[in-house]
Design a protein around this motif. Structure first.
Motif, short mmCIF file in Angstrom:
data_model
loop_
_atom_site.label_atom_id
_atom_site.label_comp_id
_atom_site.label_asym_id
_atom_site.label_seq_id
_atom_site.Cartn_x
_atom_site.Cartn_y
_atom_site.Cartn_z
N ARG A 17 -84.25 -123.09 -6.27
CA ARG A 17 -83.95 -122.28 -5.08
C ARG A 17 -85.04 -121.21 -4.93
O ARG A 17 -85.64 -120.78 -5.92
CB ARG A 17 -82.60 -121.61 -5.25
N PRO A 18 -85.25 -120.74 -3.71
CA PRO A 18 -86.26 -119.69 -3.49
C PRO A 18 -85.92 -118.42 -4.26
O PRO A 18 -84.75 -118.09 -4.46
CB PRO A 18 -86.20 -119.44 -1.98
N PHE A 19 -86.95 -117.71 -4.68
CA PHE A 19 -86.81 -116.42 -5.35
C PHE A 19 -88.09 -115.65 -5.10
O PHE A 19 -89.09 -116.21 -4.67
CB PHE A 19 -86.53 -116.59 -6.85
N GLN A 20 -88.06 -114.37 -5.36
CA GLN A 20 -89.25 -113.54 -5.16
C GLN A 20 -89.91 -113.25 -6.50
O GLN A 20 -89.24 -113.19 -7.54
CB GLN A 20 -88.87 -112.22 -4.49
N GLY A 21 -91.21 -113.09 -6.47
CA GLY A 21 -91.95 -112.73 -7.67
C GLY A 21 -92.04 -113.88 -8.65
O GLY A 21 -92.30 -115.01 -8.27
N TRP A 22 -91.79 -113.60 -9.91
CA TRP A 22 -91.79 -114.61 -10.95
C TRP A 22 -90.61 -114.36 -11.87
O TRP A 22 -90.00 -113.29 -11.85
CB TRP A 22 -93.11 -114.60 -11.74
N ARG A 23 -90.28 -115.36 -12.64
CA ARG A 23 -89.18 -115.27 -13.61
C ARG A 23 -89.67 -115.82 -14.94
O ARG A 23 -90.55 -116.66 -15.00
CB ARG A 23 -87.98 -116.11 -13.15
N TYR A 24 -89.06 -115.36 -16.02
CA TYR A 24 -89.34 -115.95 -17.33
C TYR A 24 -88.65 -117.31 -17.41
O TYR A 24 -87.60 -117.52 -16.82
CB TYR A 24 -88.82 -115.05 -18.45
N LEU A 25 -89.26 -118.21 -18.16
CA LEU A 25 -88.74 -119.56 -18.34
C LEU A 25 -88.88 -119.92 -19.81
O LEU A 25 -89.99 -119.93 -20.34
CB LEU A 25 -89.53 -120.56 -17.48
N ASN A 26 -87.75 -120.15 -20.48
CA ASN A 26 -87.78 -120.56 -21.88
C ASN A 26 -88.28 -121.99 -22.01
O ASN A 26 -88.03 -122.82 -21.13
CB ASN A 26 -86.39 -120.43 -22.51
N ASP A 27 -88.96 -122.27 -23.09
CA ASP A 27 -89.53 -123.59 -23.32
C ASP A 27 -88.47 -124.69 -23.24
O ASP A 27 -88.71 -125.76 -22.69
CB ASP A 27 -90.24 -123.62 -24.68
N ALA A 28 -87.28 -124.41 -23.75
CA ALA A 28 -86.21 -125.41 -23.74
C ALA A 28 -85.79 -125.78 -22.32
O ALA A 28 -85.29 -126.89 -22.09
CB ALA A 28 -85.01 -124.88 -24.52
N ASP A 29 -86.01 -124.90 -21.36
CA ASP A 29 -85.63 -125.15 -19.97
C ASP A 29 -86.79 -125.65 -19.11
O ASP A 29 -86.60 -125.96 -17.94
CB ASP A 29 -85.08 -123.86 -19.34
N ALA A 30 -87.98 -125.71 -19.68
CA ALA A 30 -89.17 -126.12 -18.93
C ALA A 30 -89.24 -127.64 -18.85
O ALA A 30 -88.97 -128.33 -19.84
CB ALA A 30 -90.43 -125.57 -19.59
N PRO A 31 -89.60 -128.18 -17.69
CA PRO A 31 -89.74 -129.63 -17.58
C PRO A 31 -90.95 -130.12 -18.39
O PRO A 31 -91.93 -129.40 -18.57
CB PRO A 31 -89.95 -129.87 -16.09
N ALA A 32 -90.85 -131.35 -18.85
CA ALA A 32 -91.93 -131.95 -19.64
C ALA A 32 -93.12 -132.30 -18.74
O ALA A 32 -92.96 -132.54 -17.54
CB ALA A 32 -91.42 -133.21 -20.33
N ASP A 33 -94.30 -132.32 -19.34
CA ASP A 33 -95.48 -132.81 -18.63
C ASP A 33 -95.28 -134.30 -18.36
O ASP A 33 -94.63 -135.00 -19.15
CB ASP A 33 -96.74 -132.64 -19.49
N LEU A 34 -95.86 -134.78 -17.25
CA LEU A 34 -95.80 -136.21 -16.98
C LEU A 34 -96.60 -136.94 -18.06
O LEU A 34 -97.65 -136.48 -18.49
CB LEU A 34 -96.38 -136.53 -15.61
N ARG A 35 -96.09 -138.08 -18.46
CA ARG A 35 -96.78 -138.89 -19.47
C ARG A 35 -98.10 -139.42 -18.92
O ARG A 35 -98.27 -139.54 -17.69
CB ARG A 35 -95.90 -140.06 -19.91
N ALA A 36 -99.03 -139.74 -19.81
CA ALA A 36 -100.33 -140.30 -19.42
C ALA A 36 -100.12 -141.50 -18.50
O ALA A 36 -99.23 -142.33 -18.72
CB ALA A 36 -101.11 -140.72 -20.66
#
Length: 142
Positions: free
Chosen positions: A101-120
């Motif tokens: 959802r839209p938000f202003q500025g930036w937010r912290y994001l824990n590693d456990a909640d971060a999406p994975a990089d796309l595989r090769a």
């Protein structure tokens, strides 16, 4: 404890490719020849962010990519106000998509909640349409 990241809206970007093109252009703000993103607020958790953190970019309501954070520099705007230049690696890394959802500025994001990089081999894939991505997220599929 995992890494700490930031999540930020990529205002004006139409796609991951347009974000990468912006980084490669002269329009991208730079400090000492390094691409950066200028923000008003200085992260209080700077040391944690610089221990392998990234900025995760939301483009058109979908988190789609990240860039590694390299440092923070103080810059003073033409208006005399102190700002934070988030120094970033110019290489954009595509990630699995996630609706945001839209938000202003930036937010912290824990590693456990971060999406994975796309595989090769998947880096050039186009992002799914927002409605399809939402439906997949709703049933727990990324």
């Amino acid at each position: 404890m995992g890494k700490l990241h930031l999540i930020k809206l990529s205002v004006g970007s139409e796609s991951v490719d347009s974000l990468q093109a912006w980084y490669n252009s002269r329009a991208c703000r730079q400090v000492d020849g390094q691409p950066c993103h200028i923000t008003r607020m200085w992260p209080k958790r700077e040391a944690e962010l610089l221990d392998g953190g990234s900025i995760y970019w939301v483009i058109k309501g979908v988190l789609q990519a990240r860039t590694r954070l390299l440092g923070f520099e103080e810059v003073i705007g033409a208006d005399g106000i102190r700002r934070c230049a988030m120094m970033i690696d110019p290489k954009v890394i595509r990630t699995e998509t996630a609706l945001k959802r839209p938000f202003q500025g930036w937010r912290y994001l824990n590693d456990a909640d971060a999406p994975a990089d796309l595989r090769a081999g998947r880096e050039r894939e186009e992002a799914l349409p927002v409605a399809l991505s939402a439906a997949l997220a709703e049933i727990g599929v990324r």
